[in-house]
Design a protein around this motif. Structure first.
Motif, PDB file in Angstrom:
ATOM      1  N   SER A  55       0.812  -1.174   0.024  1.00 13.23           N
ATOM      2  CA  SER A  55       0.028   0.005  -0.115  1.00 13.23           C
ATOM      3  C   SER A  55       0.884   1.152   0.078  1.00 13.23           C
ATOM      4  O   SER A  55       0.429   2.290  -0.349  1.00 13.23           O
ATOM      5  CB  SER A  55      -0.868   0.043   1.238  1.00 13.23           C
ATOM      6  OG  SER A  55      -0.086   0.044   2.421  1.00 13.23           O
ATOM      7  N   LEU A  61       0.536   0.053  -6.647  1.00 10.28           N
ATOM      8  CA  LEU A  61      -0.712   0.681  -6.683  1.00 10.28           C
ATOM      9  C   LEU A  61      -1.287   1.122  -8.092  1.00 10.28           C
ATOM     10  O   LEU A  61      -2.341   0.978  -8.510  1.00 10.28           O
ATOM     11  CB  LEU A  61      -1.047   1.934  -5.813  1.00 10.28           C
ATOM     12  CG  LEU A  61      -0.612   1.992  -4.243  1.00 10.28           C
ATOM     13  CD1 LEU A  61      -0.495   3.305  -3.513  1.00 10.28           C
ATOM     14  CD2 LEU A  61      -1.945   0.923  -3.692  1.00 10.28           C
ATOM     15  N   PHE A  65      -4.275  -0.266  -9.911  1.00 12.64           N
ATOM     16  CA  PHE A  65      -5.396   0.581 -10.796  1.00 12.64           C
ATOM     17  C   PHE A  65      -5.449   0.147 -12.170  1.00 12.64           C
ATOM     18  O   PHE A  65      -6.450   0.185 -12.889  1.00 12.64           O
ATOM     19  CB  PHE A  65      -4.851   2.047 -10.671  1.00 12.64           C
ATOM     20  CG  PHE A  65      -5.790   3.034 -11.316  1.00 12.64           C
ATOM     21  CD1 PHE A  65      -7.002   3.272 -10.750  1.00 12.64           C
ATOM     22  CD2 PHE A  65      -5.242   3.501 -12.522  1.00 12.64           C
ATOM     23  CE1 PHE A  65      -7.725   4.187 -11.461  1.00 12.64           C
ATOM     24  CE2 PHE A  65      -6.222   4.594 -13.385  1.00 12.64           C
ATOM     25  CZ  PHE A  65      -7.359   4.777 -12.586  1.00 12.64           C
ATOM     26  N   VAL A 101     -16.165  -1.726  -5.959  1.00  8.30           N
ATOM     27  CA  VAL A 101     -14.862  -1.024  -5.849  1.00  8.30           C
ATOM     28  C   VAL A 101     -14.890   0.187  -5.172  1.00  8.30           C
ATOM     29  O   VAL A 101     -14.135   0.636  -4.397  1.00  8.30           O
ATOM     30  CB  VAL A 101     -14.470  -1.087  -7.369  1.00  8.30           C
ATOM     31  CG1 VAL A 101     -13.241   0.235  -7.114  1.00  8.30           C
ATOM     32  CG2 VAL A 101     -13.878  -2.260  -7.571  1.00  8.30           C
ATOM     33  N   LEU A 102     -16.182   0.844  -5.413  1.00  8.02           N
ATOM     34  CA  LEU A 102     -16.415   2.242  -4.741  1.00  8.02           C
ATOM     35  C   LEU A 102     -16.765   1.874  -3.131  1.00  8.02           C
ATOM     36  O   LEU A 102     -15.871   2.587  -2.187  1.00  8.02           O
ATOM     37  CB  LEU A 102     -17.692   2.882  -5.379  1.00  8.02           C
ATOM     38  CG  LEU A 102     -18.073   4.029  -4.630  1.00  8.02           C
ATOM     39  CD1 LEU A 102     -17.022   5.206  -4.764  1.00  8.02           C
ATOM     40  CD2 LEU A 102     -19.384   4.592  -5.212  1.00  8.02           C
ATOM     41  N   SER A 104     -15.520  -0.480  -0.953  1.00  6.66           N
ATOM     42  CA  SER A 104     -14.159  -1.124  -0.480  1.00  6.66           C
ATOM     43  C   SER A 104     -13.057  -0.161  -0.502  1.00  6.66           C
ATOM     44  O   SER A 104     -12.495   0.059   0.333  1.00  6.66           O
ATOM     45  CB  SER A 104     -13.747  -2.524  -1.285  1.00  6.66           C
ATOM     46  OG  SER A 104     -13.301  -2.116  -2.671  1.00  6.66           O
ATOM     47  N   TYR A 105     -13.104   0.634  -1.583  1.00  2.00           N
ATOM     48  CA  TYR A 105     -12.399   1.849  -1.750  1.00  2.00           C
ATOM     49  C   TYR A 105     -12.401   2.709  -0.628  1.00  2.00           C
ATOM     50  O   TYR A 105     -11.570   3.309   0.263  1.00  2.00           O
ATOM     51  CB  TYR A 105     -12.221   2.656  -2.945  1.00  2.00           C
ATOM     52  CG  TYR A 105     -11.544   3.782  -2.997  1.00  2.00           C
ATOM     53  CD1 TYR A 105     -10.013   3.947  -3.219  1.00  2.00           C
ATOM     54  CD2 TYR A 105     -11.995   5.198  -3.044  1.00  2.00           C
ATOM     55  CE1 TYR A 105      -9.237   4.783  -3.442  1.00  2.00           C
ATOM     56  CE2 TYR A 105     -11.306   6.337  -3.155  1.00  2.00           C
ATOM     57  CZ  TYR A 105      -9.769   6.108  -3.297  1.00  2.00           C
ATOM     58  OH  TYR A 105      -9.027   7.206  -3.216  1.00  2.00           O
ATOM     59  N   LEU A 106     -13.844   3.252  -0.343  1.00  2.31           N
ATOM     60  CA  LEU A 106     -14.333   4.060   0.673  1.00  2.31           C
ATOM     61  C   LEU A 106     -13.719   3.414   2.078  1.00  2.31           C
ATOM     62  O   LEU A 106     -13.206   4.186   3.037  1.00  2.31           O
ATOM     63  CB  LEU A 106     -15.571   4.484   0.696  1.00  2.31           C
ATOM     64  CG  LEU A 106     -16.113   5.543  -0.286  1.00  2.31           C
ATOM     65  CD1 LEU A 106     -17.564   5.614  -0.415  1.00  2.31           C
ATOM     66  CD2 LEU A 106     -15.499   6.837  -0.149  1.00  2.31           C
ATOM     67  N   PHE A 108     -11.851   0.948   2.939  1.00  2.00           N
ATOM     68  CA  PHE A 108     -10.409   0.677   3.149  1.00  2.00           C
ATOM     69  C   PHE A 108      -9.558   2.077   3.514  1.00  2.00           C
ATOM     70  O   PHE A 108      -8.581   2.246   3.976  1.00  2.00           O
ATOM     71  CB  PHE A 108      -9.683  -0.348   1.970  1.00  2.00           C
ATOM     72  CG  PHE A 108      -8.273  -0.523   2.153  1.00  2.00           C
ATOM     73  CD1 PHE A 108      -7.835  -1.265   3.204  1.00  2.00           C
ATOM     74  CD2 PHE A 108      -7.321   0.196   1.381  1.00  2.00           C
ATOM     75  CE1 PHE A 108      -6.488  -1.637   3.173  1.00  2.00           C
ATOM     76  CE2 PHE A 108      -5.939  -0.229   1.342  1.00  2.00           C
ATOM     77  CZ  PHE A 108      -5.515  -0.901   2.466  1.00  2.00           C
ATOM     78  N   GLY A 109     -10.013   2.952   2.536  1.00  2.00           N
ATOM     79  CA  GLY A 109      -9.461   4.251   2.782  1.00  2.00           C
ATOM     80  C   GLY A 109      -9.535   5.158   3.966  1.00  2.00           C
ATOM     81  O   GLY A 109      -8.735   5.424   4.430  1.00  2.00           O
ATOM     82  N   SER A 128     -14.658   2.893   9.948  1.00  2.00           N
ATOM     83  CA  SER A 128     -14.947   2.314   8.572  1.00  2.00           C
ATOM     84  C   SER A 128     -16.361   1.736   8.621  1.00  2.00           C
ATOM     85  O   SER A 128     -17.075   1.865   7.892  1.00  2.00           O
ATOM     86  CB  SER A 128     -13.988   1.107   8.274  1.00  2.00           C
ATOM     87  OG  SER A 128     -12.878   1.736   8.125  1.00  2.00           O
TER      88      SER A 128
END
Length: 147
Positions: A55, A61, A65, A101-102, A104-106, A108-109, A128
């Motif tokens: 990461s 990354l 992507f 994806v959206l 999990s991105y939010l 995990f971010g 989270s």
């Protein structure tokens, strides 16, 4: 009717600018000078996992992507050029994959950002979970209002 809407929009814009200006002026962040002790990008810890090392790696990354983009573009091509049965399947698949994806991105971010700020793992997980709950409430509200 249109004039009232434009005036309301302008007033809300001024309110947003005023609030952001107040927040910017009232915080001490502009007097902050980073030091080696406050930087989270120190040397890797002994217990660091492979995922944590990846990461931090810009090349990993970038590759991840690129793979996501190629996968979604391939799905869209199959959706556009395929037969009707494949179009229905790929349409649902692209929508589900994009949503996953959206979300999990939010999630995990938020987790990664919280742990990098020094929060405990349990607090980062709670943050989270809070984001996940808000997303769920937004989805339910949208479904009730639109559906």
């Amino acid at each position: 009717m249109t004039t009232a809407l434009l005036v309301s929009t302008a007033l809300m814009g001024l309110l947003v600018v005023a609030v952001l200006g107040w927040i910017g002026a009232s915080r001490g962040w502009y007097h902050y000078t980073p030091t080696a002790d406050t930087l989270a990008l120190a040397t890797p810890a002994d217990g660091e996992t492979q995922l944590q090392r990846l990461s931090d790696d810009p090349m990993a990354l970038t590759v991840a992507f690129a793979l996501l983009v190629v996968g979604f573009v391939g799905g869209v091509v199959l959706y556009i050029s395929g037969p009707a049965e494949m179009q229905a399947t790929m349409g649902i698949g692209i929508a589900v994959a994009g949503g996953l994806v959206l979300v999990s991105y939010l999630l995990f971010g938020v987790y990664l950002s919280a742990t990098r700020r020094g929060h405990a793992s349990s607090l980062a997980a709670a943050e989270s979970a809070t984001v996940a709950g808000v997303l769920f409430l937004i989805a339910v509200t949208a479904q009730l209002l639109l559906g």
